[in-house]
Design a protein around this motif. Sequence first.
Motif, PDB file in Angstrom:
ATOM      1  N   LYS A 196       0.852  -1.039  -0.141  1.00 44.48           N
ATOM      2  CA  LYS A 196       0.012  -0.097  -0.021  1.00 44.48           C
ATOM      3  C   LYS A 196       0.722   1.376   0.047  1.00 44.48           C
ATOM      4  O   LYS A 196       1.811   1.505   0.856  1.00 44.48           O
ATOM      5  CB  LYS A 196      -0.865   0.078   1.177  1.00 44.48           C
ATOM      6  N   GLY A 197       0.394   1.954  -1.177  1.00 46.28           N
ATOM      7  CA  GLY A 197       1.457   3.453  -1.180  1.00 46.28           C
ATOM      8  C   GLY A 197       2.603   3.326  -1.855  1.00 46.28           C
ATOM      9  O   GLY A 197       3.382   4.280  -2.203  1.00 46.28           O
ATOM     10  N   TYR A 377      -4.110   9.929  -3.754  1.00 48.91           N
ATOM     11  CA  TYR A 377      -2.822  10.291  -4.065  1.00 48.91           C
ATOM     12  C   TYR A 377      -2.883  11.502  -4.783  1.00 48.91           C
ATOM     13  O   TYR A 377      -2.179  11.573  -5.779  1.00 48.91           O
ATOM     14  CB  TYR A 377      -2.479   9.194  -4.631  1.00 48.91           C
TER      15      TYR A 377
END
Length: 659
Positions: A196-197, A377
């Motif tokens: 994640k990310g 994002y």
Amino acid sequence: MKKIVINVSIAVAVLVGAYGCGGNSSGNSSKKGGALNSNAAEKVYVAPGEHDEFYAFVSGGFSGQLAVYGLPSGRLFKVIPVFSQDAEKAYGYNEETKPMLNTSFGFVPWDDAHHPDISQTNGELDGRWCFINGNNTPRIAKIDLTTFETTEILEIPNTAGNHSSSYVTDNTEYVIAGTRFSVPVPQRDMAIKDYKGNFKGALSFISVDPEDGTMDLKFQLLMPGFDYDKAHPGRGKSHGWFFYTTYNTEEANTLLEVNASQNDKDFIAAVNWKKIEEYVNNGGGEKMPANYAHNVYDEHTHTATSTMKKEVVMVHPSDVPGAVYFLPTPKSPHGCDVDPTGEYIVGSGKLSANVTVHSFTKMLAAIEGEKFSGDAYGIPILNFEDVLAGVVEQPGLGPLHTEFDGEGNAYTTFFISSEVVKWKLGTWEVLDRKPTYYSVGHLMIPGGNSQKPYGKYLLAMNKITKDRYLPTGPEVTQSAQLYDISGDKMELLLDFPTIGEPHYAAGIPADLIKSKSKKFYSLEENQHPYAAKSDEDTKVTRDGNEVHVYMTMIRSHFSPDNIEGVKVGDKVYFHVTNLEQDYDVPHGVAMIGANTSELLIMPGQTETFIWEPKQIGVWPFYCTDFCSALHQEMQGYVRVSPTDSDLELSWSLGDSDEE
């Protein structure tokens, strides 16, 4: 966790029972003729000597190839080798086409071919090229529709699972390739739990030369680490945009059937490629190191070359404000389709009971009014209600894909309830439904993803065919089913088995292609470095342990047909030119003990195979493709002597004189 899985299963079972048409419950009719009306055979009958109205280019899925069928007959005309070796045609076996299967991972002789799309001009099919994606080792291939042969393959870096591909813009300015699996970009050793990310999804925009179709990776757009599933270019009023369904907006990395189904809505990503193109043309974007193959087949040399490219222009959405937006879409969407006017964007949530339709006009207004519900994002998320055009209420179970007939109607496949449903754009009312047999995936209307559909037939491509055909062991064939959609109600006309697992297909009127089909290759234009254009050009040469045979073939003999002086341990290159200049007179050649396929050589063409003799003796070669009444007489011999033999090379041109 277990409770969630059980509840989902119960819910699906209840819904299927309510609709009463899931899986095999539609079954074969006990009446003679099954599900077909009595006049169906007349509608698909193409008399001997007559031609089909349409070509259907049907993806071969795990076969890695592209199959060509006629519609309405369902006759299989050709399997075009694309990403997999094909011994029938020597594709990927002969020395000329081996470079087509080169990648940054080395020689990869297989792929999973999913979504063909045909080139367009002004939003209408033009019949020049067909593009198709390789899903496993990310690649886009181009097939020349004058020869029905693969002429270019471009590997796509920074991606994995090249699924939302390959789709072309209104004037074939771009073919796109979107990653299914997000991965570290650039690739590196990192813990999967840190997904994640950190993982990213790259969307690739491949420019196409308007004259010869040469592809070039113009730029990539680096997106958040979701899964990018399907895509569709804007049409007409929305030309200049691309739309991609996403799932796993949760960014889960394990047990996705549960963990990637938590959010009530995922997204359709709307990408303004014209804005990004302008940014890149003005020097924008980061030049990122990359390593990917560009393979091109030259029609004049009859030979492919493979070039490794070393960088790509990478664009971050934050660098081009106003170029990327997210449209919320229920739930775990798969299909993403745009109607011929470019106004309606259809997202099919696999876990939704409805079909959700977005409005391009409302999307622009929401962007102008900054009607955002947040961001992901840094990418703005538009308010769902502000971009919603309408909803088709509970039309079926498991919506997947939608095509259009150009008359204001849409047709959506439903995997779970095994049916195709017709509904009206603008009013969203269901007009008709017909069962499929069984578990339909994609569908195709010729031109149905362009501005000019040919709304006469619909082809449904099914994943399961249990009970439809003679059994062939545990694995049964996949199938396609043809429906007449020219009237108010759909009519099932025909079903036929398919090569591999069909995903999408591309259909086009035959008249746009057949008159341009190449009949043979001109010997005068043959620039192959080892071509022998007459018997006078034939010869056998030695360079160390390499032997090169310059050979010709014509009905019904080889020149040379007897060769002596070859030794155990030699590497013998047979460069064989078909001297025929008549339509449909290919020749084949095969050599005993060769650890490759035959060659199948078209009129005027040159191909090469390698033979490495390991035993002394006299070994035959012969024509593998029936060519004349004296086909059996089309043969020859190679004498193989010991490694230390001092016998000189000699050969016969098919008469009593020896060179």
